[in-house]
Design an enzyme around this catalytic site. Structure first.
Site, PDB file in Angstrom:
ATOM      1  N   HIS A 246       0.832  -1.211   0.000  1.00 39.46           N
ATOM      2  CA  HIS A 246       0.000   0.000   0.000  1.00 39.46           C
ATOM      3  C   HIS A 246       0.867   1.262   0.000  1.00 39.46           C
ATOM      4  CE1 HIS A 246      -3.258  -2.759   1.100  1.00 39.46           C
ATOM      5  NE2 HIS A 246      -4.087  -1.796   0.746  1.00 39.46           N
TER       6      HIS A 246
ATOM      7  N   LYS B 146      -0.905   4.917   4.644  1.00 37.90           N
ATOM      8  CA  LYS B 146      -1.844   3.977   5.271  1.00 37.90           C
ATOM      9  C   LYS B 146      -1.510   3.809   6.748  1.00 37.90           C
ATOM     10  CE  LYS B 146      -3.961  -0.582   4.765  1.00 37.90           C
ATOM     11  NZ  LYS B 146      -5.302  -0.046   5.034  1.00 37.90           N
TER      12      LYS B 146
END
Ligand code: NAP
Length: 254
Positions: free
Chosen positions: A144, A148
């Site tokens: 990601h 995040k």
């Protein structure tokens, strides 16, 4: 017209959801929430900074793309106010999800918590569950963007839970393996290992890697753009109107 509130509208996912709702003639954006918003309205839609100000407000659905620390309280609030929650925010514990499902049944209100709204990611989870029956040796790598907040991703946890349901328990790796740098083997879930990569430039990606005697199988999904989640959010908003309890996972509605 389904009246929609979007919580976290200034975030990356929330802003994309605002555009999706505005472009669907069956949906009406009626309120926006963000604790740090400075504007009072956005294109004639009222902006709220405190969810308490939405008590008694008329709306059908609460879309939530906020942060893991507030998602549970937000979803509970939405159910109590009879705004059907459609929650993309990740970081829920198993017991929090059970508590919210029980509350939704008590309130007789539909809702959805989906760790991933991308159809391709749902398919990877389904394929992974099927493959795990034949390939019990598996590790998950989720990748990601570096903003995040939670790790591992909700999708990785959900994938591991689904695999656990069909896989015969096995602890991955050598019985006498040693980590010379702590964390090298990743997080453990039911003997499986989950590895979290965080880098700028990424959006949301996952690989489920199976190994067996002389063969391997890799399932991979990539969300290159946040619009990849919007088809699923749109389905969620429309389908929760017909439910009388909260469900966990978009696959429950497909
Ligand atoms: P983001 O850009 O940080 O957006 C979150 C937004 O929520 C921020 O604008 C934040 O404001 C705001 N916020 C914080 N507390 C709030 C509250 N109490 N009420 C309302 N808004 C609040 O994050 P993102 O990338 O959009 O991701 C949001 C969530 O969705 C994350 O949990 C992420 O893992 C998840 N996600 C889910 C999917 C899926 O398919 N289910 C896909 C992608 C991401 P401040 O920045 O001012 O604090």
């Amino acid at each position: 017209m389904i009246k929609v509130i979007i919580a976290g509208f200034k975030g990356r996912m929330g802003a994309t959801a605002v555009e999706m709702v505005k472009n669907d003639a069956e949906l009406e954006l009626v309120a926006l929430l963000d604790p740090f918003a400075t504007e009072k309205t956005l294109a004639d839609v009222p902006v709220f900074r405190d969810k308490a100000d939405l008590i008694g407000f008329e709306a059908d659905v609460w879309v939530d793309f906020t942060t893991p620390s507030v998602a549970f309280a937000n979803t509970k609030f939405a159910l109590e106010q009879h705004f059907r929650p459609v929650v993309g925010t990740t970081g829920f514990t198993e017991s929090q999800i059970s508590e919210l499902i029980a509350l939704s049944k008590m309130e007789k209100i539909g809702g959805l918590i989906a760790p991933n709204f991308a159809i391709g990611a749902i398919l990877v989870m389904e394929f992974a569950q099927k493959a795990a029956k034949y390939f019990p040796d598996v590790e998950i790598i989720e990748l990601h963007h570096d903003k995040k907040k939670d790790a591992p991703s909700g999708t990785a946890i959900k994938t591991a839970e689904l695999i656990k349901a069909t896989r015969t328990y096995k602890k991955q790796g050598a019985t006498d393996e040693v980590e010379t740098i702590s964390g090298a083997r990743g997080a453990e879930f039911d003997g499986m290992r989950i590895h979290s990569v965080r880098l700028p430039g990424l959006v949301a990606h996952q690989e489920v890697v199976f190994g067996a005697n002389g063969e391997g199988l890799t399932l991979r999904h990539d969300s290159y753009d946040r619009v990849s989640f919007m088809g699923g959010v749109n389905i969620g908003i429309k389908k929760v109107m017909t439910l009388d309890a909260l469900v966990y996972g978009l696959e429950q509605l497909l």
